[in-house]
Design an enzyme around this catalytic site. Sequence first.
Site, PDB file in Angstrom:
ATOM      1  CG  MET A  36      -1.916  -1.377   1.203  1.00  0.00           C
ATOM      2  SD  MET A  36      -3.485  -1.096   2.076  1.00  0.00           S
ATOM      3  CE  MET A  36      -2.940  -0.722   3.711  1.00  0.00           C
ATOM      4  CG  HIS A  43       7.061  -2.163   2.013  1.00  0.00           C
ATOM      5  ND1 HIS A  43       6.813  -1.054   2.683  1.00  0.00           N
ATOM      6  CD2 HIS A  43       5.736  -2.799   1.954  1.00  0.00           C
ATOM      7  CE1 HIS A  43       5.637  -1.324   3.253  1.00  0.00           C
ATOM      8  NE2 HIS A  43       4.951  -2.209   2.889  1.00  0.00           N
ATOM      9  CD  GLN A  67      -5.930  -3.656   2.809  1.00  0.00           C
ATOM     10  OE1 GLN A  67      -5.954  -3.802   1.850  1.00  0.00           O
ATOM     11  NE2 GLN A  67      -4.970  -3.895   3.809  1.00  0.00           N
ATOM     12  N   GLY A 153       4.796 -10.405   3.686  1.00  0.00           N
ATOM     13  CA  GLY A 153       5.735 -10.215   4.975  1.00  0.00           C
ATOM     14  C   GLY A 153       4.925 -10.967   5.904  1.00  0.00           C
ATOM     15  CG  MET A 190      11.399  -1.791   9.878  1.00  0.00           C
ATOM     16  SD  MET A 190      12.189  -1.498   8.201  1.00  0.00           S
ATOM     17  CE  MET A 190      13.814  -1.327   9.435  1.00  0.00           C
ATOM     18  CB  SER A 191       4.385  -1.071  10.892  1.00  0.00           C
ATOM     19  OG  SER A 191       3.102  -0.487  10.622  1.00  0.00           O
ATOM     20  CB  SER A 192       3.247   2.136   6.373  1.00  0.00           C
ATOM     21  OG  SER A 192       3.704   1.187   5.336  1.00  0.00           O
TER      22      SER A 192
HETATM   23  O1  PAF Z   1       0.014  -5.878   3.728  1.00  0.00           O
HETATM   24  C1  PAF Z   1      -0.452  -4.865   2.780  1.00  0.00           C
HETATM   25  O2  PAF Z   1       0.074  -3.918   2.631  1.00  0.00           O
HETATM   26  C2  PAF Z   1      -2.008  -4.962   2.262  1.00  0.00           C
HETATM   27  O3  PAF Z   1      -2.874  -5.657   2.940  1.00  0.00           O
HETATM   28  C3  PAF Z   1      -1.758  -5.573   0.962  1.00  0.00           C
HETATM   29  C4  PAF Z   1      -1.474  -7.045   1.134  1.00  0.00           C
HETATM   30  C5  PAF Z   1      -1.030  -4.779  -0.018  1.00  0.00           C
HETATM   31  C6  PAF Z   1      -3.390  -5.570   0.439  1.00  0.00           C
HETATM   32  O4  PAF Z   1      -3.699  -4.348   0.468  1.00  0.00           O
END
Ligand code: PAF
Length: 293
Positions: A36, A43, A67, A153, A190-192
Amino acid sequence: MLQITRPRTVHSIVELRDIVRDWRRAGDLVAITPTMGGLHEGHLSLVRAARRRARRVIATIFVNPTQFGKGEDFEAYPRDDVRDAEMLAGAGCDLIYAPSVLEMYPEGFGTTISVDGITDEMCGGHRPGHFDGVTTVVCKLLNQAQPDYALFGEKDWQQLVTIRQMVRDLDMPIRIASSPTVREADGLAMSSRNRYLSREQRVIAAKLNKALFASADHIAHGVPLERVLGACRKALLSAGFDSIDYLDARDAHTLSPVDRFADGNESRLFVAARLGKTRLIDNVPIERTGMTE
Ligand code: PAF
């Protein structure tokens, strides 16, 4: 001077398919890493892992509205296309696919992919509809690109096992591969979303992984599960976390709860905890590491 060219970005399914078709004609394997955006080293490790499996790597960037629940951070989610493209160039990505919301969900769109059971609890229980949004968009991305491999991930472990099940259930001819969680120097996964944290919250956030690793180790060395989880909850709340959505020991594949460590069974400890408006998740294996005797 080494010049790294940014990968080409396409926004439509038609352009994506044209490029993938040419790669296939040349006999190349194709891997995809759905994201995303708001990219970080986690990533990039997926892109590198994709590169080891296939000659051609696509990264998708799409902040998927379906989502996110009501009141969640869809609007605030980090969006920085230029920075993301620069990072992807350095990691060996060939193509960025960044569709618009309308490209993914045109007028009249009416299908939902829903994986039962495995999505009922943990993040699924606390974020109703979240996994339907994830599986629907991932199914679409995989159908659009038709890659040989797709990489996810391990930080989002429930997402990973849900996607594996979807691909199995729907007979999708794609191999799902995963990469370990990438951590900051102090162990924070790590996370956005880490960029939402204030300086003070960032200090508290680092305690999540430490509590989790220590608890997993205690469980693996036979300390009763309930006692370990109770102490871990207490430690997190007194460290400054506002609430804990869940803290559970579960089978790594079925996600059914486990009540004690058993050699030979792959189990993991999962947590989601809230710090102000930020919700952090993490998970670690329950295995004997030799930390506690
Ligand atoms: O993990 C994510 O960044 C999201 O859930 C994904 C898999 C790209 C789906 O939108």
